[in-house]
Design a protein around this motif. Structure first.
Motif, PDB file in Angstrom:
ATOM      1  N   GLN A 138       0.845  -1.066   0.046  1.00  0.00           N
ATOM      2  CA  GLN A 138       0.270  -0.095  -0.016  1.00  0.00           C
ATOM      3  C   GLN A 138       0.820   1.321   0.044  1.00  0.00           C
ATOM      4  N   SER A 139       0.126   2.157  -0.324  1.00  0.00           N
ATOM      5  CA  SER A 139       1.016   3.422  -0.172  1.00  0.00           C
ATOM      6  C   SER A 139       0.089   4.868  -0.038  1.00  0.00           C
ATOM      7  N   ASN A 140       0.776   6.044   0.543  1.00  0.00           N
ATOM      8  CA  ASN A 140       0.091   7.026   0.754  1.00  0.00           C
ATOM      9  C   ASN A 140       0.359   8.021  -0.286  1.00  0.00           C
ATOM     10  N   LEU A 141      -0.593   8.275  -1.338  1.00  0.00           N
ATOM     11  CA  LEU A 141       0.010   9.466  -2.244  1.00  0.00           C
ATOM     12  C   LEU A 141      -0.856  10.730  -2.042  1.00  0.00           C
ATOM     13  N   PHE A 142       0.261  11.475  -2.336  1.00  0.00           N
ATOM     14  CA  PHE A 142      -0.292  13.131  -2.375  1.00  0.00           C
ATOM     15  C   PHE A 142      -0.029  13.811  -3.644  1.00  0.00           C
ATOM     16  N   THR A 143      -1.024  14.424  -4.156  1.00  0.00           N
ATOM     17  CA  THR A 143      -0.827  15.056  -5.237  1.00  0.00           C
ATOM     18  C   THR A 143      -0.911  16.593  -4.982  1.00  0.00           C
ATOM     19  N   GLY A 144       0.044  17.365  -5.569  1.00  0.00           N
ATOM     20  CA  GLY A 144       0.392  18.733  -5.410  1.00  0.00           C
ATOM     21  C   GLY A 144       1.138  19.571  -6.423  1.00  0.00           C
ATOM     22  N   GLN A 145       1.209  20.774  -6.236  1.00  0.00           N
ATOM     23  CA  GLN A 145       2.031  21.610  -7.337  1.00  0.00           C
ATOM     24  C   GLN A 145       3.568  21.598  -6.706  1.00  0.00           C
ATOM     25  N   VAL A 146       4.428  21.491  -7.576  1.00  0.00           N
ATOM     26  CA  VAL A 146       5.749  21.402  -7.152  1.00  0.00           C
ATOM     27  C   VAL A 146       6.188  23.131  -6.964  1.00  0.00           C
ATOM     28  N   SER A 147       6.418  23.210  -5.534  1.00  0.00           N
ATOM     29  CA  SER A 147       6.591  24.933  -5.317  1.00  0.00           C
ATOM     30  C   SER A 147       8.229  25.106  -4.997  1.00  0.00           C
ATOM     31  N   GLY A 148       8.970  24.151  -5.169  1.00  0.00           N
ATOM     32  CA  GLY A 148      10.524  24.520  -4.938  1.00  0.00           C
ATOM     33  C   GLY A 148      11.456  23.436  -5.409  1.00  0.00           C
ATOM     34  N   THR A 149      12.579  23.545  -6.206  1.00  0.00           N
ATOM     35  CA  THR A 149      13.399  22.661  -6.374  1.00  0.00           C
ATOM     36  C   THR A 149      14.812  23.181  -6.016  1.00  0.00           C
ATOM     37  N   THR A 150      15.647  22.156  -5.450  1.00  0.00           N
ATOM     38  CA  THR A 150      17.256  22.310  -5.205  1.00  0.00           C
ATOM     39  C   THR A 150      17.837  21.024  -5.933  1.00  0.00           C
ATOM     40  N   VAL A 170       2.416  17.025  -9.435  1.00  0.00           N
ATOM     41  CA  VAL A 170       3.056  15.930  -9.318  1.00  0.00           C
ATOM     42  C   VAL A 170       2.340  15.193  -8.180  1.00  0.00           C
ATOM     43  N   THR A 171       2.586  13.651  -8.144  1.00  0.00           N
ATOM     44  CA  THR A 171       2.085  12.816  -7.210  1.00  0.00           C
ATOM     45  C   THR A 171       3.279  12.203  -6.608  1.00  0.00           C
ATOM     46  N   VAL A 172       3.456  12.331  -5.215  1.00  0.00           N
ATOM     47  CA  VAL A 172       4.247  11.709  -4.344  1.00  0.00           C
ATOM     48  C   VAL A 172       3.812  10.723  -3.417  1.00  0.00           C
ATOM     49  N   LEU A 199       5.777   9.816  -8.462  1.00  0.00           N
ATOM     50  CA  LEU A 199       5.354   8.794  -9.455  1.00  0.00           C
ATOM     51  C   LEU A 199       5.644   9.471 -10.936  1.00  0.00           C
ATOM     52  N   GLU A 200       5.767   8.640 -11.843  1.00  0.00           N
ATOM     53  CA  GLU A 200       5.795   9.049 -13.265  1.00  0.00           C
ATOM     54  C   GLU A 200       4.313   9.441 -13.783  1.00  0.00           C
ATOM     55  N   ASP A 201       3.512   8.880 -13.284  1.00  0.00           N
ATOM     56  CA  ASP A 201       2.023   8.982 -13.804  1.00  0.00           C
ATOM     57  C   ASP A 201       1.764  10.548 -13.865  1.00  0.00           C
ATOM     58  N   ALA A 202       1.190  10.848 -14.752  1.00  0.00           N
ATOM     59  CA  ALA A 202       0.604  12.334 -14.779  1.00  0.00           C
ATOM     60  C   ALA A 202      -0.711  12.290 -14.075  1.00  0.00           C
ATOM     61  N   PRO A 203      -1.069  13.306 -13.482  1.00  0.00           N
ATOM     62  CA  PRO A 203      -2.001  13.565 -12.116  1.00  0.00           C
ATOM     63  C   PRO A 203      -3.453  12.568 -12.644  1.00  0.00           C
ATOM     64  N   ASP A 204      -3.695  12.790 -14.172  1.00  0.00           N
ATOM     65  CA  ASP A 204      -5.052  12.186 -14.407  1.00  0.00           C
ATOM     66  C   ASP A 204      -4.843  10.450 -14.400  1.00  0.00           C
ATOM     67  N   GLU A 205      -3.713  10.162 -14.468  1.00  0.00           N
ATOM     68  CA  GLU A 205      -3.345   8.711 -14.519  1.00  0.00           C
ATOM     69  C   GLU A 205      -3.449   8.160 -13.209  1.00  0.00           C
ATOM     70  N   VAL A 206      -3.386   8.906 -12.140  1.00  0.00           N
ATOM     71  CA  VAL A 206      -3.033   8.235 -10.821  1.00  0.00           C
ATOM     72  C   VAL A 206      -4.333   7.817 -10.397  1.00  0.00           C
ATOM     73  N   ALA A 207      -5.417   8.433 -10.713  1.00  0.00           N
ATOM     74  CA  ALA A 207      -6.950   7.956 -10.253  1.00  0.00           C
ATOM     75  C   ALA A 207      -6.999   6.708 -10.931  1.00  0.00           C
ATOM     76  N   ALA A 208      -6.779   6.513 -12.020  1.00  0.00           N
ATOM     77  CA  ALA A 208      -7.141   5.301 -12.749  1.00  0.00           C
ATOM     78  C   ALA A 208      -6.236   4.201 -12.191  1.00  0.00           C
ATOM     79  N   GLY A 209      -4.928   4.415 -12.062  1.00  0.00           N
ATOM     80  CA  GLY A 209      -4.022   3.416 -11.198  1.00  0.00           C
ATOM     81  C   GLY A 209      -4.494   2.934  -9.976  1.00  0.00           C
ATOM     82  N   VAL A 210      -4.945   4.079  -9.208  1.00  0.00           N
ATOM     83  CA  VAL A 210      -5.417   3.718  -7.756  1.00  0.00           C
ATOM     84  C   VAL A 210      -6.541   2.733  -7.893  1.00  0.00           C
ATOM     85  N   HIS A 211      -7.526   3.145  -8.725  1.00  0.00           N
ATOM     86  CA  HIS A 211      -8.649   2.361  -9.210  1.00  0.00           C
ATOM     87  C   HIS A 211      -8.396   0.827  -9.368  1.00  0.00           C
ATOM     88  N   ASP A 212      -7.399   0.911 -10.482  1.00  0.00           N
ATOM     89  CA  ASP A 212      -6.992  -0.554 -10.845  1.00  0.00           C
ATOM     90  C   ASP A 212      -6.627  -1.578  -9.779  1.00  0.00           C
TER      91      ASP A 212
END
Lengths: 399, 274
Positions: A243-255, A282-284, A365-378
């Motif tokens: 199982q995983s906890n997945l969180f989807t949000g905007q990238v706000s900073g990169t180092t 992105v989904t992390v 995840l590599e998944d685009a945000p709209d693919e995440v829901a489908a993957g989680v559902h499957d």
């Protein structure tokens, strides 16, 4: 007919651009796969993902619509099943009910006119510790014994490649664990290439050196069990394999090392090396057992993500560990697996808690945000069909 | 207590009613067979209607009456040949219908039921008309063709049920274990279908041996056993016919008993094994 000699050792298997259409649906869209000789390879996926079709294509029981199959570098795409150095352990075992156990095991040897089939059959039965039942008919054996006869019947032929089609699916949990270890031992002993098809992720992780996770006729991700588990690349893999906890949000900073994702007022940091998508939405994720449950607000600390506070909404005790579900505003429900180091659960429903985890345990995840829901559902659907004996929690979605 | 006797009488009635009813039904069913059997020992002349005294002559000289043994032999020949043909063709059709997908498959399934549903008079007359228009001389050959035709349907239905119950993985396992198509059929498919095929063959033989209507249309001058009896009935059936009928009946009973006894013995052996 194959030659009257055994394969010297395992052979590697290569699938090139395999496609399989049945009237009305496509079982496999496009599949490329390389399995090195001597490896224990698992094809893992939910029912209907195309894994059994793949196996049948390799066995020669189905013909691919397009693509090539190579065993030990030799193209066998257009050859008949009995011409391939491949044997199968069928899901239903498919033991011949009208023959004795011994004749079942000797069947393949006799068809290939291999010398002293009876002695070799006895030898194979000794390997699976069933020689004392050689004179019985399969109908009078237990499920576990039938499974072992099916295994003996296949490996007695020393195929370059052994195919296992959910061979442990019909066994109860305890027997299945025992057979998993025995199978692994036998594979090491005889040095053949094993291709094992299963929907049971625990089984795949216990037995295989390499796992390919399949969904909808395609391989989602392939690698060593630890690699797949610690760094899943799609939402489907993240939730089908454990199982995983997945969180989807905007990238706000990169180092150069880290990527920060905004999640409401909170933010989550993941290592750049573990995040294939590095901009936009992105989904992390993080595995539930990597989380630490805290009963007081933690002091901010470099290298740790903190979410909270939230309320415990569910506690389920399962002996060795306890699963907590925590509703955190802005992040949704977060699952935590905690070892029961003390007696029983440490917090109860309604308690205010925080969760934290080391940044290096997170993954993107590599998944685009709209693919995440489908993957989680499957993965949730697959978990519902999973009969591995574990209660699967509904997959978590934060999108 | 007034309710007592009434209740008792009802129980009495129920206790006696069923055995009496059963006995009557059995007598009704068995009288013709008993008559045939008893009158096979009748010391009769041409007519076998009144009891003339006991004799074993008819059993020991069964072929003395004109035409009885010829008709019986014909029936056996027709039955065996039609059974072999119908069983072989019907088994192949049944396997094809269950195992393979092809055009008009469901139509063929439906058409195979027609001979079973069509009145025999229609089948017999229709076939006779075809033989006539083709200029085929009627005889043993046409009877065999006719019997094979109607037996196929029964074979297909019987064997199909058996093929459907056979796990396709068994044949796949045979192919996977280096069995060629022929080896898989003869070593796996066929042995597993044998009970169904045997049942179909017995049914075919019984249907063929028994058939009068279709035979009568397509036999020309050749007599089968049922046809012989039908014709003989007009001027008196010889006791030798009773002998053959009784012998066939006894043979059938013996086969059934032997089959039951061996099955029970096998079941007991299996039970002991477990």
């Amino acid at each position: 007919m194959a030659t009257g000699t055994f394969a010297e050792k395992g052979a590697d298997l290569e699938l090139v651009g395999i496609q399989k259409r049945f009237p009305g649906f496509t079982a496999i869209e496009s599949l490329d796969l390389f399995i090195p000789e001597g490896s224990f390879f698992a094809l893992l996926g939910p029912s209907g993902c195309g894994k059994t079709t793949t196996l049948r294509l390799v066995a020669g029981l189905e013909e691919p619509t397009a693509g090539r199959i190579l065993i030990g570098g030799k193209d066998v795409t257009s050859t008949k099943p009995f011409q391939r150095p491949v044997n199968t352990v069928f899901q239903s075992y498919a033991l011949f009910p009208h023959m004795t156990v011994l004749e079942n095991v000797a069947f393949g040897l006799r068809r290939r006119s291999i010398a002293s089939p009876v002695e070799k059959a006895h030898e194979a039965l000794r390997l699976v510790e069933l020689d004392h039942l050689a004179a019985r008919k399969p109908g009078s054996l237990s499920g576990g014994q039938q499974q072992r006869v099916a295994l003996a019947r296949a490996i007695v032929n020393r195929p370059a490649l052994l195919l296992l089609d959910e061979p442990l699916g019909a066994l109860d949990l305890k027997l299945r664990r025992q057979m998993q270890l025995e199978l692994k031992d036998i594979q090491t002993e005889v040095g053949l290439t094993f291709l094992h098809v299963t929907h049971d992720q625990e089984e795949a992780m216990t037995m295989a050196d390499t796992i390919a996770v399949m969904n909808k006729g395609q391989i989602e991700q392939m690698g060593a069990p630890e690699e797949l588990y610690e760094l899943p690349r799609t939402a489907f893999v993240a939730n089908f394999l454990g199982q995983s906890n997945l969180f989807t949000g905007q990238v706000s900073g990169t180092t150069p090392d880290a990527l920060t994702v905004a999640l409401g007022s909170a933010s989550i940091t993941v290592p750049v090396a573990r995040a294939p998508r590095r901009s936009g939405t992105v989904t992390v994720g993080v595995r539930p057992e990597k989380l630490t449950l805290l009963t007081s607000a933690p002091v901010a600390e470099a290298g740790r993500n903190v979410l909270g506070s939230g309320r415990v909404v569910d506690v389920s005790f399962s002996g060795v560990s306890t699963q907590y579900v925590i509703a955190i505003p802005g992040a949704g429900d977060v699952v935590v697996f905690a070892q029961n180091m003390v007696f029983g659960p440490v917090v109860h429903v309604g308690a205010e808690v925080w969760v934290s985890w080391a940044v290096e345990h997170g993954f993107g995840l590599e998944d685009a945000p709209d693919e995440v829901a489908a993957g989680v559902h499957d993965a949730a659907v697959a978990a519902g069909l999973d009969d591995s004996g574990f209660d699967s929690e509904p997959a978590l979605e934060k999108a | 207590m007034p309710a007592g006797p009434r209740r008792r009488s009802r129980i009495r009635f129920r206790g006696l009613g069923l055995p009496i009813y059963t006995a009557l039904a059995l007598i009704f069913l068995l009288i013709p067979i008993a008559y045939t059997f008893v009158f096979s020992f009748n010391n009769s002349g041409k007519l076998n209607i009144a009891w003339q005294g006991f004799t074993l002559d008819k059993w020991t000289h069964v072929c003395d009456a004109q035409g009885v043994c010829e008709a019986f032999t014909n029936s056996i020949i027709v039955g065996v040949v039609a059974t072999v043909l119908a069983t072989a063709l019907g088994t192949a059709i049944a396997i094809a219908l269950v195992r393979y997908r092809f055009r008009a498959r469901s139509l063929i399934s439906l058409l195979l039921f027609l001979p079973m549903a069509t009145p025999e008079v229609v089948l017999g007359a229709g076939l006779a008309a075809q033989f006539l228009s083709l200029g085929v001389n009627k005889g043993l050959g046409t009877i065999i063709i006719a019997h094979t035709m109607f037996c196929i349907s029964f074979v297909v239905v019987t064997v199909k049920a058996r093929v459907s119950s056979l796990d396709p993985a068994l044949e796949e396992a045979g192919r996977d274990l280096y069995g060629s198509a022929a080896a898989v059929f003869w070593r796996i498919t066929f042995p597993l279908l044998v009970p169904g095929i045997a049942a179909a063959a017995l049914l075919s033989f019984a249907l063929s041996f028994d058939d009068f209507i279709i035979t009568n249309f397509n036999s020309g001058a050749v007599d089968t056993f049922p046809k012989f009896i039908y014709i003989a009935a007009a001027r008196g059936i010889p006791a030798e016919a009773n002998v053959i009928a009784s012998a066939v009946f006894i043979l059938a009973i013996v086969i059934v008993v032997v089959a039951q006894v061996t099955r029970a013995a096998r079941a007991k052996r299996l039970a002991r094994l477990h």
